[in-house]
Design a protein around this motif. Structure first.
Motif, PDB file in Angstrom:
ATOM      1  N   HIS A  49      28.920  81.645  30.002  1.00 50.68           N
ATOM      2  CA  HIS A  49      29.620  82.868  29.606  1.00 50.68           C
ATOM      3  C   HIS A  49      29.446  83.983  30.640  1.00 50.68           C
ATOM      4  O   HIS A  49      29.965  85.076  30.477  1.00 50.68           O
ATOM      5  N   ALA A  75      35.369  89.775  32.334  1.00 58.64           N
ATOM      6  CA  ALA A  75      36.159  89.992  31.121  1.00 58.64           C
ATOM      7  C   ALA A  75      37.283  88.950  31.024  1.00 58.64           C
ATOM      8  O   ALA A  75      37.553  88.420  29.942  1.00 58.64           O
ATOM      9  N   ARG A  78      35.904  85.613  30.005  1.00 58.57           N
ATOM     10  CA  ARG A  78      35.502  85.537  28.597  1.00 58.57           C
ATOM     11  C   ARG A  78      36.678  85.416  27.639  1.00 58.57           C
ATOM     12  O   ARG A  78      36.496  85.109  26.469  1.00 58.57           O
ATOM     13  N   ARG A  79      37.863  85.707  28.141  1.00 59.52           N
ATOM     14  CA  ARG A  79      39.028  85.450  27.286  1.00 59.52           C
ATOM     15  C   ARG A  79      39.358  83.965  27.296  1.00 59.52           C
ATOM     16  O   ARG A  79      40.017  83.457  26.403  1.00 59.52           O
ATOM     17  N   LEU A  91      31.588  92.185  12.281  1.00 59.41           N
ATOM     18  CA  LEU A  91      31.346  93.609  12.005  1.00 59.41           C
ATOM     19  C   LEU A  91      31.393  93.807  10.493  1.00 59.41           C
ATOM     20  O   LEU A  91      32.416  93.530   9.859  1.00 59.41           O
ATOM     21  N   PHE A 102      40.216  92.756  15.775  1.00 55.07           N
ATOM     22  CA  PHE A 102      39.405  93.513  16.737  1.00 55.07           C
ATOM     23  C   PHE A 102      39.417  92.850  18.115  1.00 55.07           C
ATOM     24  O   PHE A 102      39.567  93.512  19.143  1.00 55.07           O
ATOM     25  N   VAL A 106      40.882  94.949  21.383  1.00 56.61           N
ATOM     26  CA  VAL A 106      40.050  95.384  22.512  1.00 56.61           C
ATOM     27  C   VAL A 106      40.360  94.628  23.799  1.00 56.61           C
ATOM     28  O   VAL A 106      39.814  94.954  24.855  1.00 56.61           O
ATOM     29  N   THR A 107      41.225  93.616  23.695  1.00 53.33           N
ATOM     30  CA  THR A 107      41.655  92.970  24.930  1.00 53.33           C
ATOM     31  C   THR A 107      43.083  93.400  25.264  1.00 53.33           C
ATOM     32  O   THR A 107      43.744  92.807  26.107  1.00 53.33           O
TER      33      THR A 107
ATOM     34  N   TYR B   4      43.857 103.360  21.591  1.00 51.39           N
ATOM     35  CA  TYR B   4      42.637 102.815  20.988  1.00 51.39           C
ATOM     36  C   TYR B   4      41.442 103.680  21.337  1.00 51.39           C
ATOM     37  O   TYR B   4      40.655 104.079  20.473  1.00 51.39           O
ATOM     38  N   ARG B   7      41.559 106.964  19.592  1.00 47.05           N
ATOM     39  CA  ARG B   7      41.265 106.811  18.156  1.00 47.05           C
ATOM     40  C   ARG B   7      39.767 106.680  17.941  1.00 47.05           C
ATOM     41  O   ARG B   7      39.184 107.315  17.062  1.00 47.05           O
ATOM     42  N   GLU B   8      39.135 105.844  18.772  1.00 42.77           N
ATOM     43  CA  GLU B   8      37.694 105.633  18.615  1.00 42.77           C
ATOM     44  C   GLU B   8      36.912 106.903  18.932  1.00 42.77           C
ATOM     45  O   GLU B   8      35.914 107.205  18.299  1.00 42.77           O
ATOM     46  N   GLU B 201      29.719  96.677  17.833  1.00 46.70           N
ATOM     47  CA  GLU B 201      31.102  96.585  18.311  1.00 46.70           C
ATOM     48  C   GLU B 201      31.140  96.349  19.815  1.00 46.70           C
ATOM     49  O   GLU B 201      31.941  95.558  20.309  1.00 46.70           O
ATOM     50  N   ILE B 204      30.382  92.840  20.689  1.00 49.81           N
ATOM     51  CA  ILE B 204      31.494  91.933  20.406  1.00 49.81           C
ATOM     52  C   ILE B 204      32.661  92.181  21.363  1.00 49.81           C
ATOM     53  O   ILE B 204      33.320  91.237  21.799  1.00 49.81           O
ATOM     54  N   MET B 205      32.867  93.442  21.719  1.00 45.11           N
ATOM     55  CA  MET B 205      33.931  93.735  22.695  1.00 45.11           C
ATOM     56  C   MET B 205      33.686  92.955  23.982  1.00 45.11           C
ATOM     57  O   MET B 205      34.591  92.333  24.539  1.00 45.11           O
ATOM     58  N   LEU B 207      31.819  90.338  24.292  1.00 48.48           N
ATOM     59  CA  LEU B 207      31.847  88.913  23.969  1.00 48.48           C
ATOM     60  C   LEU B 207      33.264  88.349  24.057  1.00 48.48           C
ATOM     61  O   LEU B 207      33.477  87.263  24.585  1.00 48.48           O
ATOM     62  N   VAL B 208      34.228  89.102  23.542  1.00 45.39           N
ATOM     63  CA  VAL B 208      35.587  88.557  23.485  1.00 45.39           C
ATOM     64  C   VAL B 208      36.402  88.909  24.729  1.00 45.39           C
ATOM     65  O   VAL B 208      37.577  88.581  24.792  1.00 45.39           O
ATOM     66  N   GLY B 209      35.774  89.578  25.699  1.00 40.62           N
ATOM     67  CA  GLY B 209      36.467  89.767  26.967  1.00 40.62           C
ATOM     68  C   GLY B 209      37.161  91.108  27.139  1.00 40.62           C
ATOM     69  O   GLY B 209      38.148  91.206  27.860  1.00 40.62           O
ATOM     70  N   ALA B 210      36.641  92.159  26.467  1.00 43.04           N
ATOM     71  CA  ALA B 210      37.172  93.497  26.744  1.00 43.04           C
ATOM     72  C   ALA B 210      36.659  93.922  28.114  1.00 43.04           C
ATOM     73  O   ALA B 210      35.528  93.615  28.479  1.00 43.04           O
ATOM     74  N   THR B 211      37.491  94.621  28.861  1.00 43.13           N
ATOM     75  CA  THR B 211      37.026  95.068  30.177  1.00 43.13           C
ATOM     76  C   THR B 211      36.031  96.215  29.989  1.00 43.13           C
ATOM     77  O   THR B 211      36.027  96.891  28.965  1.00 43.13           O
ATOM     78  N   GLU B 212      35.217  96.403  31.018  1.00 45.92           N
ATOM     79  CA  GLU B 212      34.166  97.435  30.932  1.00 45.92           C
ATOM     80  C   GLU B 212      34.800  98.830  30.783  1.00 45.92           C
ATOM     81  O   GLU B 212      34.281  99.682  30.064  1.00 45.92           O
ATOM     82  N   PHE B 214      37.481  99.455  29.226  1.00 47.42           N
ATOM     83  CA  PHE B 214      37.911  99.545  27.830  1.00 47.42           C
ATOM     84  C   PHE B 214      36.720  99.892  26.932  1.00 47.42           C
ATOM     85  O   PHE B 214      36.837 100.684  26.005  1.00 47.42           O
TER      86      PHE B 214
END
Lengths: 225, 286
Positions: A49, A75, A78-79, A91, A102, A106-107, B4, B7-8, B201, B204-205, B207-212, B214
């Motif tokens: 990862h 990033a 990880r997608r 969450l 979510f 976030v992506t 996003y 909003r956050e 959050e 998890i962001m 983890l799922v591949g959000a850019t830094e 973001f």
């Protein structure tokens, strides 16, 4: 698709976590990663990862190398490589549907596609009727299914599962395992880390990588060859 | 991405309104202090510009100075790059001016048998070259002429006004800077709390591949908005104070629009930098 080349990993206080580990996993494979706790299973998943880096040797994942990958590319990696855990990591203040959404939000997914995609993913893991439930209203098996739906949100090509059935009873374990088999049948590689030897023995045709004290001591694919 | 993050950021305002309020208030206070000294500096500057227009160097000449020596000196001084013009005032003219200016007291002068006033050269400097150093420099050069008895240019009050301007500027800088540091620390704490409140959050962001960018976006926007909010609070407070001072103490000039815009943007910048530092320090640990 995944390739470990003489990988060593040493942590400052803990010492050697992986010792000269080399293996390869092909596209669409289903592989068990077994060993006692502390054998190095989680370390291997973290290295894939790119949440951690080898002390020496090289990890290659889907065209990215641990030696050359840039921060921005992690990033993107990880997608393609998603992750589920023993403790689900949902969450608690969001519903099942919101937890899945979510990962899309976030992506950078467009709002118009999120709703329909979330519905489709929840249907895929058999939780259409629980979309509005919060994690604490779901059973362990259902929570792991939500986590799987979230992991599938960005259409990955590899799923890393770190003891995904460790907190589940036998029935839920079978259910989650079957779900991962179905997902694998659709073409996604799955690396399933577990110390549940019964589950491994019950599926003798699945390739097993076994670790002991950071060394890869068995690769069933090589035995067969 | 922006909706996003925005909003956050606003969510985090809702989650910890006290902390955000305190941060914005602190920024407002620092900008208010900077603004007060800014008004002071601007007004001193304003007065100074008017005074500077009247800055003159008067060189009193010796009684035995010859006309051709005076003429030579006058021409030379007029050639100085700093000098706008040089006017020769003879002893007779000086007496006449004194009579006019003294008004009722002129009889004292008229009754004198001898004219006690010396002849002089009145030197005006070019606009923009009337600061204390230029004036002193020119005065020193003029004083070097043998025909010159004494040079006057009001150096005391000139020095004082320039000092006053420097003090106002420095006070604005030092006090404003000190308050800005405190404000930055509070914003840093607010962002740190927001980061810890959302650490699951963030995990998890990633983890799922959000850019830094973001991941960091909402926190940076939170800092920026807090800073801008501080600027917007400071502005009316400053204006009310300015009006009160102007009405009750003495008439003051309001600052130029550009300074005000700069102040508000400065608040935003402090907020942004503070959250940037906090994000770099604390996000790494998650």
């Amino acid at each position: 698709m995944i390739r470990f080349d003489h990988v060593h990993k040493e942590y400052p206080r803990v010492g050697l976590a992986l010792n000269d580990v080399s293996f390869e996993i092909q596209k669409g494979e289903f592989v068990f990663l077994t060993g006692h706790s502390g054998a190095g299973k989680s370390t291997i998943l973290r290295l894939i990862h790119m949440a951690d880096w080898p002390t020496s040797g090289e990890v290659r994942v889907s065209g990215f190398s641990s030696e050359t990958i840039r921060r921005r590319e992690i990033a993107i990696l990880r997608r393609k490589v998603s992750f589920i855990f023993q403790d689900f990591r949902l969450l608690p203040d969001r519903t099942a549907a919101e937890n899945v959404a979510f990962a899309l939000e976030v992506t950078g997914a467009h709002r118009s596609v999120i709703h329909s995609k979330v519905n489709r993913l929840l249907a895929q893991v058999g939780l259409s009727t629980k979309a509005g439930a919060y994690p604490n209203e779901l059973s362990g098996g259902e929570r792991q299914r939500v986590a799987v739906a979230r992991a599938l949100a960005n259409d990955p090509i590899i799923l890393l599962a770190d003891e995904p059935t460790g907190n589940l009873d036998e029935r839920a374990t079978r259910g989650v395992f079957e779900l991962l088999r179905d997902i694998n049948a659709a073409g996604m590689a799955v690396l399933f880390a577990t110390h549940d030897l019964e589950l491994v023995r019950a599926n003798p045709h699945i390739r097993v990588l076994e670790l002991e004290h950071g060394r890869l001591i068995r690769d069933s694919a090589k035995e067969r060859a | 991405m922006l909706p996003y993050a925005l909003r956050e950021a606003l969510n985090s305002f809702r989650r910890a309104p006290l902390l955000v309020g305190l941060s914005a208030g602190m920024i407002a206070l620092s900008l208010f202090v900077v603004g007060l000294f800014g008004i002071a500096a601007y007004n001193v500057d304003h007065v100074l510009r008017r005074v500077e227009e009247r800055v003159e160097i008067v060189a009193y000449l010796r009684d035995n100075a010859r006309a051709n020596a005076i003429e030579l000196a006058r021409n030379e001084i007029a050639m100085y790059p700093e000098v706008l013009d040089v006017v020769y005032i003879s002893r007779e003219q000086a007496l006449e001016i004194a009579r006019q200016e003294l008004g009722e007291l002129h009889s004292m002068v008229v009754e004198l048998d001898v004219n006690p006033l010396p002849a002089s050269l009145e030197v005006r400097l070019q606009p923009g070259l009337r600061d204390a150093r230029a004036v002193r420099d020119v005065a020193d050069r003029i004083a070097a002429y043998p025909i010159v008895e004494e040079v006057l240019y009001g150096q005391d009050w000139l020095d004082k006004i320039f000092l006053l301007r420097r003090i106002a500027g420095a006070a604005a800088g030092v006090l404003g800077g000190a308050f800005a540091v405190v404000a930055a620390l509070i914003i840093g704490a607010a962002v740190r709390m927001a980061i810890f409140a959302r650490r699951d959050e963030i995990t998890i962001m990633r983890l799922v591949g959000a850019t830094e960018s973001f991941v960091q976006g909402p926190f940076l926007i939170e800092g920026l908005l807090t800073g801008l909010l501080g600027g917007l609070i400071a502005l009316p407070a400053l204006f009310i104070t300015y009006r009160a001072l102007s009405d009750s103490v003495f008439a003051l000039e309001w600052m130029p629009d550009l300074w005000i815009l700069g102040g508000i943007l400065g608040g935003g910048l402090v907020g942004l930098l503070a959250s940037l530092l906090a994000v770099h320090r604390h996000l790494r640990a998650i």
